[in-house]
Design an enzyme around this catalytic site. Structure first.
Site, PDB file in Angstrom:
ATOM      1  N   HIS A 222       0.843  -1.201   0.000  1.00 41.25           N
ATOM      2  CA  HIS A 222       0.000   0.000   0.000  1.00 41.25           C
ATOM      3  C   HIS A 222       0.875   1.247   0.000  1.00 41.25           C
ATOM      4  CE1 HIS A 222      -3.131   2.785   0.514  1.00 41.25           C
ATOM      5  NE2 HIS A 222      -3.465   2.583   1.767  1.00 41.25           N
ATOM      6  N   HIS A 261      -1.672  -0.152 -10.852  1.00 40.88           N
ATOM      7  CA  HIS A 261      -2.597   0.252  -9.792  1.00 40.88           C
ATOM      8  C   HIS A 261      -3.801  -0.663  -9.832  1.00 40.88           C
ATOM      9  CE1 HIS A 261      -5.384   2.704  -7.407  1.00 40.88           C
ATOM     10  NE2 HIS A 261      -4.326   3.307  -6.934  1.00 40.88           N
ATOM     11  N   ASP A 313       3.268   7.504  -7.001  1.00 43.52           N
ATOM     12  CA  ASP A 313       4.522   7.350  -6.261  1.00 43.52           C
ATOM     13  C   ASP A 313       5.754   7.399  -7.162  1.00 43.52           C
ATOM     14  OD1 ASP A 313       3.423   7.073  -3.666  1.00 43.52           O
ATOM     15  OD2 ASP A 313       2.866   4.998  -4.114  1.00 43.52           O
TER      16      ASP A 313
END
Length: 374
Positions: A222, A261, A313
């Site tokens: 996560h 994702h 990210d």
């Protein structure tokens, strides 16, 4: 009655919300009816805070009032710093953050009042104190001096200042604030589900819900991807080195963080494009575009080899690095920005609560005690 089973709760609708929605067909992240990407290009983090808590974009006066409310909570109880000093120096930054949030609960004299008014007050307290807890839990654990908040700075500039010990440039403040906007809310990832469904639906308090969310975000499936991406970039050093590193990992069937994702699947996370543009701006300002070209090369490798696209990210990592932020604190910063989304979800849950109580698909054996030999 036969119950349907969906591993990982894939495709299961867990809640009704007015807060956010991932529109994968329209490629939009909807926040209170608005496109998050458009919001990130026109509004500040505090505007998003107000939008999530109150359902509308604030006027100048409303934003100033919110800023004052948060500044009133920039300082946190000094006992937190004493506790941080007692923790082993090897303590993970997320564990330091989790401890700080948990301790705050003891200073709330109305902890059992979960009315909307009191929960809003707690949200202000948590948001105001979050930069202090994120920055100084890390600083204390690393033997550094505590940095006091500067109420003359904007919320995001103060957050940056408390981590680095220096005031940001105008561009640094703008980009750091934009990153907070992009991390602020994202529908129902694991940490939000933990806070809202697993904890808040029991009528537990906001601090407990956020403490559980920190524990969830610490898990490397996560959170932590932004840190992992930066370590890969530093290991590779060059464009050619990064391409070779990624191809080697793919050949060895290793998981590569920063790509793919659960919801977007075969599309690029729209937030990643915003951070990609931010990275380019920082590279131009600092006169060093090496990380930008490395990331572009890595993006092409992953699309060609695996059909996987960057998530937020992937580009947030080099952005934070060029902002001079310690790598170990990237995920705590993620949580600091997501605090508003978590608070909004807990408030919404408490305002119309139903205890989450899923069932299981039992695949074990059934026995009759009479069959046992005496």
């Amino acid at each position: 009655m036969e119950l349907n089973y969906s591993p990982g709760l894939d495709g299961i609708i867990a809640a009704e919300t007015k807060l956010s929605f991932l529109d994968t067909v329209g490629s939009q992240i909807v926040i209170r009816g608005y496109d998050l990407i458009e919001l990130s290009q026109r509004y500040s983090y505090l505007d998003i805070v107000y939008l999530l808590l109150h359902g509308e974009i604030p006027t100048t006066e409303q934003q100033a009032d919110l800023q004052d409310k948060l500044k009133a909570h920039y300082q946190v109880p000094q006992e937190l710093f004493q506790i941080f000093k007692l923790l082993p120096t090897e303590t993970h930054a997320m564990d330091g953050l989790r401890t700080g949030i948990s301790v705050l609960a003891g200073f709330d004299q109305h902890i059992n009042d979960r009315s909307t008014e009191m929960n809003l007050s707690r949200a202000y307290r948590l948001l105001g104190g979050m930069p202090n807890i994120v920055a100084n839990s890390y600083r204390v654990l690393n033997g550094q001096e505590v940095v006091e908040p500067d109420s003359q700075l904007s919320y995001s500039a103060n957050f940056y200042y408390m981590i680095t010990g220096r005031k940001p440039t105008a561009l640094e403040e703008e980009i750091f604030d934009q990153s907070l906007v992009l991390y602020s809310e994202h529908e129902m990832p694991n940490s939000t589900f933990a806070a809202r469904g697993v904890i808040a639906s029991t009528q537990s308090d906001l601090y407990g819900a956020l403490t559980g969310a920190v524990a969830s975000l610490k898990g490397n499936l996560h959170g932590g991807a932004n840190e992992a991406v930066m370590y890969m970039l530093l290991e590779a050093k060059t464009v050619e080195g990064f391409e070779a590193l990624l191809k080697n990992k793919l050949q060895n069937k290793e998981k590569i963080m920063g790509f793919g994702h659960r919801v977007y699947m075969k599309k690029m996370d729209p937030r990643a494009q915003i951070m990609k543009e931010a990275l380019h701006k920082l590279c131009l300002e600092q006169g060093d575009d090496r990380l930008y070209h490395m990331c572009e090369a890595g993006e092409k490798v992953m699309v060609q080899e695996k059909g996987l696209y960057p998530n937020l990210d992937y580009y947030a990592a080099p952005v934070y690095y060029m902002l001079g932020l310690p790598i170990e604190i990237y995920t705590p910063i993620f949580f600091g920005s997501r605090t508003i989304g978590l608070c909004a979800h807990v408030i919404e849950q408490h305002d119309n609560n139903r205890l989450f109580r899923p069932r299981v698909n039992y695949i074990g054996e059934r026995h009759n005690l009479e069959e046992l030999s005496v």
